[in-house]
Design an enzyme around this catalytic site. Structure first.
Site, short mmCIF file in Angstrom:
data_model
loop_
_atom_site.label_atom_id
_atom_site.label_comp_id
_atom_site.label_asym_id
_atom_site.label_seq_id
_atom_site.Cartn_x
_atom_site.Cartn_y
_atom_site.Cartn_z
N ARG A 107 22.62 39.22 36.72
CA ARG A 107 22.89 38.19 37.73
C ARG A 107 21.99 38.38 38.96
NH1 ARG A 107 27.95 39.48 35.55
NH2 ARG A 107 29.06 37.70 34.66
N ASP A 167 36.66 37.98 36.52
CA ASP A 167 36.63 39.35 35.99
C ASP A 167 38.05 39.87 35.81
OD1 ASP A 167 33.51 40.49 36.86
OD2 ASP A 167 34.34 38.74 37.86
N ARG A 170 39.74 38.18 32.87
CA ARG A 170 39.28 38.79 31.61
C ARG A 170 39.95 40.14 31.39
NH1 ARG A 170 33.04 37.18 32.96
NH2 ARG A 170 32.89 35.31 31.66
N HIS A 194 30.92 40.76 41.39
CA HIS A 194 31.21 40.02 40.16
C HIS A 194 30.16 40.41 39.14
CE1 HIS A 194 31.79 36.91 37.24
NE2 HIS A 194 30.64 36.30 37.54
#
Length: 333
Positions: A107, A167, A170, A194
């Site tokens: 990212r 996150d 999940r 993140h």
């Protein structure tokens, strides 16, 4: 000569332009943007949803597609436009626009490309909706939330990054799969960046108030024979796995954003792990945005919950902050 409409409708109120009171704008109509839009529409959170993008044909097509489903929704007005005037008067602006993360790309490698895009987006948003709350979704979300704050001039409580809300979702899903308990009854937090350097708070994991760490002291450590540490690795790897399989992520982040939007628009004061300014928390000295448990209401972030972290968890958070600052300090915007 009277039209059919004139014959059907008897006017009572004087003619005036309808006002939107709960308007949400989504910037970017890619896979993530449209997942956010449909998730928001399905939750009936707005009386007007506006879509903004530079790709005019796709933008119009997505708008028409949603409008044709209006019978099944309860949002009175769905509009779109390349010009940000269409977003005027928004309470919440969700930013998903940006260069897409490629397979195997971290990212953080996306940063400068997306910073350049934000230079055009943020000023126009603030010009037309000076009182809005901005929810940044584009990756790398923590750095870009910082960039949005810098470019907007808005108070920091009105600049929010979607951060670790996904996150943590999940994490709780995988936790529930292991325990045979629905994720809504599994409580666990992922904070920090993140993605790659996120921090699982093993000390806070519980079901019905029962601490998993107390039952299983090796939880999350290398000594753990049950290898619960893999749970967090799977969270970190999951986005890359989905991108490898289908080319992008969309549905989970769309649902996560709608979850945040619901808390904001309905003033629910729920606690979410979202990206906010963390300077002076947990020994962090720089202007970085990371996810901590935040109370959200219709003004944005009202409070930050001070989690009691173990020394190793705090060190990981500081390391995460350093990772982001090393990139932020060299940004050009």
């Amino acid at each position: 000569m009277a039209t059919l409409k004139d014959k059907l409708i008897g006017h009572l109120a004087t003619s005036q332009e309808p006002r939107s009171y709960n308007k949400i704008t989504v910037v970017g109509v890619g896979a993530v943007g449209m997942a956010c839009a449909i998730s928001i529409l399905m939750k009936d959170l707005a009386d007007e949803v506006a879509l903004v993008d530079v790709m005019e044909d796709k933008l119009k097509g997505e708008m028409m597609d949603l409008q044709h489903g209006s019978l099944f929704l309860h949002t009175a007005k769905i509009v779109s436009g390349k010009d940000y005037s269409v977003s005027a008067g928004s309470k919440l602006v969700v930013i998903t626009a940006g260069a897409r993360q490629q397979e195997g790309e971290s990212r953080l490698n996306l940063v400068q490309r997306n910073v350049n895009i934000f230079k055009f987006i943020i000023p126009d948003i603030v010009k037309h909706s000076p009182d809005c709350i901005i929810l940044v979704v584009s990756n790398p979300v923590d750095v870009l939330t910082y960039v949005a704050w810098k470019l907007s001039g808005l108070p920091m409580h009105r600049i929010i990054g979607s951060g670790c809300n996904l996150d943590s979702a999940r994490f709780r899903y995988l936790m529930g799969e292991r325990l045979g308990v629905h994720s809504s009854s599994c409580h666990g937090w992922v904070i920090g960046e993140h993605g790659d350097s996120s921090v699982p708070v093993w000390s806070g994991m519980n079901v019905a108030g029962v601490s998993l760490k107390e039952l299983h002291p090796e939880l999350g450590t290398d000594k753990d024979k049950e290898n619960w540490k893999k749970l967090h690795k799977d969270v970190v790897d999951s986005a890359y796995e989905v991108i490898k399989l289908k080319g992008y992520t969309s549905w989970a982040i769309g649902l996560s954003v709608a979850d945040l939007a619901e808390t904001i628009m309905k003033n629910l004061c729920r606690v979410h792990p979202v990206s906010t300014m963390v300077k002076d928390f947990y020994g962090i000295k720089n202007d970085v945005f990371l996810s901590l448990p935040c109370v959200l209401d219709n003004h944005g972030i009202s409070n930050i919950v001070k989690m009691k972290l173990k020394p190793d968890e705090e060190q990981q958070l500081q390391k995460s902050a350093t990772t982001l600052w090393d990139i932020q300090k060299d940004l050009k915007f």
